[in-house]
Structures are given as C-alpha cells and as structure tokens.
Design an enzyme around this catalytic site. Sequence first.
Site, PDB file in Angstrom:
ATOM      1  CG  HIS A   1      49.404 -60.107 -33.369  1.00 38.90           C
ATOM      2  ND1 HIS A   1      49.610 -61.269 -32.651  1.00 38.90           N
ATOM      3  CD2 HIS A   1      50.612 -59.518 -33.468  1.00 38.90           C
ATOM      4  CE1 HIS A   1      50.894 -61.372 -32.346  1.00 38.90           C
ATOM      5  NE2 HIS A   1      51.529 -60.328 -32.836  1.00 38.90           N
TER       6      HIS A   1
ATOM      7  CB  CYS B   1      49.636 -62.442 -28.999  1.00 38.60           C
ATOM      8  SG  CYS B   1      48.069 -62.255 -29.831  1.00 38.60           S
TER       9      CYS B   1
END
Lengths: 175, 588
Positions: free
Chosen positions: B535, B217
Amino acid sequence: MSAPNEDNTQLSSHFFGDLLDSIIVDVASECHRIAKVGLDRNLEEEEEELRLSAQARASVADPSNSGEANNKYVVDIFGQTHPPVANEIFKCMNCGRSIAAGRFAPHLEKCMGKGRKARLKVTRSSTAAQNQYSRGSPVSTYSSYTNSTSTSRLSNGTPGFAGEEYSNGTYEGEP
Amino acid sequence: MSSKINGNVSPQQCPHLLDFRSRNGSKPFRALQDCIRVKPPGGRAAIRREPSEVPGCGTCEESSRPRLYACVACAAVLCHSPPLHSHASTHALSNPGHEIAVDVDRAELFCCVCRDQVYDRDFDSAIVLAQSINAIATATTSTSGATAMQCNVAGSQPENLRKRRRVDYRPWAPDSREHVIIGNHSILLHDATNASLISSTELPRGLRGLNNLGNTCFMSSVLQALLHTPPLRNYFLSDRHNRYYCQQKNGAFNGTKNSILCLACDMDAMFSAVFSGDRTPYSPAKFLYSWWQHAANLASYEQQDAHEFFISVLDGIHEKVEKDKTKSRSPGSGECCIAHRVFSGILRSDVMCMACGFTSTTYDPCVDISLDLEPNQGGSGKSSSAKSHSSCNVEADCKGSNQNCGISTLKGCLERFTRAEKLGSDQKFFCQKCRVRQESLKQMSIRKLPLVSCFHIKRFEHSSIRKMSRKVDRYLQFPFSLDMAPYLSSSILRNRFGNRIFPFDGDEQDASNELSSEFELFAVVTHTGRLDAGHYVTYLRLSNQWYKCDDAWITRVNDSIVRAAQGYMMFYVQKMLYYKASEKQAAS
C-alpha cells in the site's frame, strides 16, 4: 653492533613510521584546506537530523504511543468518514455506464479491453520512440553498471500474477 | 558552500602572504608551474625541479622528513619538524622576504613565520591548470572557444545549458502606494491575540482525499505529491494550461472526438477540483482513463509501481507538448514543457582512464534520481566503532556520522551515487588518448539541479540465482532540509583537484545562486507491505504541518511519523520556492 635481523626490524619500523607520518600530514593538510577555504559541511545540522530520526523511530516503535492505527481511521481532518470501497457514482467515460468509484478501475480495464484496444489513433507519433525522455533512455537511473533492466517496482493491491515479470516501462506505445 | 569559493571569496590571508604578494605579485607562483609534477591518474601535485629529484633539507640533509618546504623566494628546500626543529622557520626568520614556502609533496603554500598552511587563488589556479593538462577532455558536447586544457575543468558549457540571460535577484518590498492597494484588497487574517478564534478547520487549500478506484493507491499517492509540488501547482493554478482552450485548439468539440488526449488538461481539471474548497474526496477517474490510453502497456488494474507511474505521467505531459511545438527544444534545458521545467536536471558523467588520466565527459538530462540502498551491511547496528572510516572502503557507508554506522541515509546514498567508481576489468573503456581499452574510473555528479528533486529509492532486490525478487524494507533516514552542494559537478570536480580555489564547471559567478543548492522536503511517498501486495501512502508538508494522505483519508500526523516512515520517493523543492508558515506571535 646489533644483529642484521634487528637492523632490518629497526629499519622497517623507521620506514613505517615515516610513511605513517606522511599520511597523517596528508590528511591534516586536506582537512585544514577544507576548513580554511570554507568547504566543510554543516555536520551539526546533519547530526541533528540523525538524532531526530532515531528519536522518531523510537517513539513510533513504542507501543504506548497511540501512533497511527493503520487504516483504522475514525474521522479525517475535515470530520468525514469514508467507506472501505469508495461509493461515489459517476459515469464511465468509455461506455457511459454508472460505476461506483471503488470499482471503477476493474471496470475500466474490461471496458477498455485491458488497454489493447484502448489506444486511440492519434495519440502516438513515430517520433515517440526517439523521445529522449522516454523510459528506455538514460533518464532516471544512473549506474549503468547495475542491471539497467532491473526494475524497482513495488506494486500495490492484491496479488495478481505473481513473479518477477514486470514491464520495463517503455512507453513507446508499440504493441 | 561551493559557491563561496567560486573565485569571489578568498580565505583570510596571513600578513606575510599579503606582503609577499604585494611585493612580487603572482609571478613566483606561475614560475613554479614548471616544477609541478602530477602522477596520473588524477594524482596529487608535487613540486620537483627535476622529475626524479629526491628533495632533502638543506640544513640537516634529511630526506625522510614528512614535511619538506621549498622557499618560494630562493628555492632552498628545508624541513619543518616540530617540536624538534624547523629549519624552514629559521630560514624565514633570518631572511626577510623568504617567509613563504611550498610543501614539496603536497603543493601547498606555507607561511614559515605563522607556521601554518596558507592559501592563494593564483597559486591554486597554477596547480589546477598543471593537473588538467593530464586530463584534456573532448567533451561529447561542443565546447567552442574553450582551450583544450581548460574545457573539462573550468566552465565547459554543455550545449543544453546555453546561457540564459539572467536577471539578478532583488528582494521586493511594496512602496507606500502599493501598501495601500494591498491593504484595500486583502482579507485580514485572524488576529494573533485571538488565537482561540483560529478554527482548527482552517486547513490548507488543496488538501483533499483521492478515492481509490480499485488498487490505485500507486496513482493517488503520486498525484498528491504532484498536486502540492509548488512550481507545478503554481503553473496550473495560474491557468498556464487552460484545458478548455487546449481542447478547442486541438480540435475537440468538433468532429467525432469528445476530447483530445492531453494529460495536462486532465491535470488542470484535477487542480481545479482539488483546490476548489470542496473537501469530499475526489475521484481521479478521467485521469486514470487518460493515463491508461497513454501508457497502454500499463493499463491493468493490478500491480503498479508509483515511480513508474510518475515517470509515465511526466512523459505524457512532455510528449503532448512536443507534438504541438514546431521547434525542438534542446533536452535538459527544461524549456519544453512544465514537467521538465520542474523536474528536469542535468547529470554529468566523467570516465577517467587510469593509465593516462584522460577524462571523457557526457551530460544527460534526468527527471529524477534513482538511488540504490547500500549493500547489506550484515548486522547493522553492531560494532559501529569497529567499522573503519576509510573512504576507500566501499562497504562502509557511514561518512560523517560516527555514531550511526549501520543506518542508511539519503545523503549516504547520494555520496555513493557521486563516488568515483572503478569500472571492472570486464568493462574497460576505450581511452581516446591511449587508443586502447583501459581500466577506468567513473564518477557521476549533478551539473544542474532541477527546481524539484525527486529521489527514488530502489527497494527492489532481484536475485537471479534464486529467481525471485524481494522488497528491501530497510529503513532510510532522510532529512527535512537537504543541501545538494556536495553532489554538484563543481564540488565533485573541485574535490577531484584537491579542493583548490578555482571556478569549476558549474560554479556560478553571481551571488544570486548561493541558495540554489538548498532544498526542503515537501512530500514523501511511502510503501508498506510486500512486493506484490502493498500500500502506498503520501505524507505532505504544508505550512510546516505534516498530513497523511491515504487515498480518501487525510489526517494530521506529527514529524516523528514521517521521519520514521519507509520512504520510497522523496520530493524536495528548492528552498527559495518553499513557503514555510511564519512564526505566529505568541499571544500576550
């Protein structure tokens, strides 16, 4: 005639008053110039942005707002759903095996030998080291008086090797 | 803002000043030059006939007035002390032609009849020149032709900013023939009155999820931002880097190699795929493979940093181009490759000796700006009224917003970045004039803005005492529209010289640059979670709508979500390159 102490107090008050007056005029003169010459910042716009930001934070913190359910999506804007691990299959460009997308990176890491064997012969020249834009030269950080080797590294993913050892990001390609 | 006073625009002058100028020209101001005294380093200019003169009012003989003015016509020094009296005004009213005076302690012009401070370009020029005599610089880049006195201040061109021939900006409108051509080749948009027919799936081009390939990510978040960076998108979609041609030219398809490593080619492939209209998530596998070959030391599938990836990709695109071209480009001009053409700006660094005022200037190119969050204000939010507004207070960072002390802002970080910083006594700088190491003042400013500004927030805190690192989750407010004018070299320099009307390094003479300091936010990369387990998500602003790009998931979000998010990298594009959705007419 007042006593010497009173004189001194009066005198120091007087000096203080003069200094204060002078400083006030300094500030007034500077502000006057800024306003007249057209340098004043658009404070209304800035205050509006701050207000919107405070409002936004309040509304996001409010539990009654549906807000965004982190990672609990139902459909995306195209009406699609996606599994937690991407299942598109394609061929690895290194070894030719068919791999699921969501497992491609760990596969590639092994497949490329964790990067050590991965370097092809022709991709680096020695001038790369002197490349002004390489990470080591003053490109992106500007207080040279903060620890220039300090990295601001936010990693993603599951904990690998923990701790504070981060590559300092020189892309010289040297082993 | 600063371009308004670059020398083209004068503030409104009072009739007495105009009259004075028409009678005397600027000679009296230049004659004052000999009386200008400046206390180094970079101190305020004052007017004194002799260096040790103690001015006093000629009428009341008081020296301790806060405002003493010297008549420009006859050099009489008089006080102005409303509401008690104003001997300066009395003098002006009884002596025609003596209306204009100068504040002896602040070197500011004063109209004794209007009883107000007034401004004049020639006067300001004289002051600035007197102040710069103290600050003669030998910039480390050559400044051929400029006089020593002016080179540091007025328009010293760093060699990597050689003047490109500029074309004046002229807005274009189609003529009648072109109107017809446009009409014949256009696809009609839905009629505004049929608003209900506008399908909700009429979504922006190029919006496509990116599959997470296993802890990638960090990569998909930055790629989403790059895919929607207007000048970069335009470059690739205009086929300016044709991957087939590039690969063929560099010997692919013959010999043993199947492809030559070229991140730009992979980027080209990705742009084609993402803008193809296919909405199923794209897997940037080839890009990952190429990038790992380029950045061998980062080729592990664990713990990567989005900013590091960003820098690495730009570097990869640049390097490949550098090898191809035979002539070297001067760094910072941005002519070398698309990555630098889009992201590269120039920073100016001034180091001023605090003993003599001598200033040494250097210019460095940069592709982004990394900003420190303010040091912990310890109990943010409380006692905002108790916090002082003094600009000397290094800790208080609430300039310009009384009621929001305690909130970190992007502008606050930029102000800190461009603030004059006293170097510690262990970091004495060698002064070329004093020939010894002296305590110095360092100040950064932006000499040339890039087309796209990327701000990276250093959310990393490293404690050498506790031998650990932690992430700083503190909220940072960032605006949707950002004016970079206050951080430009011209503004910083101007402020250092008392905000005088004078063209400073970086002031453009032509009006076409008036808007070039205004930026619009188009992408925000955010990080949630811990340092080693977190994240990345990117928010994109397309047609004034915000979209959340969470790997394969694209969803629509409203402004508030973005404003409240924890920004890690913010991408701003020059306003004139940013297309906002036009206001649709309300259905009748």
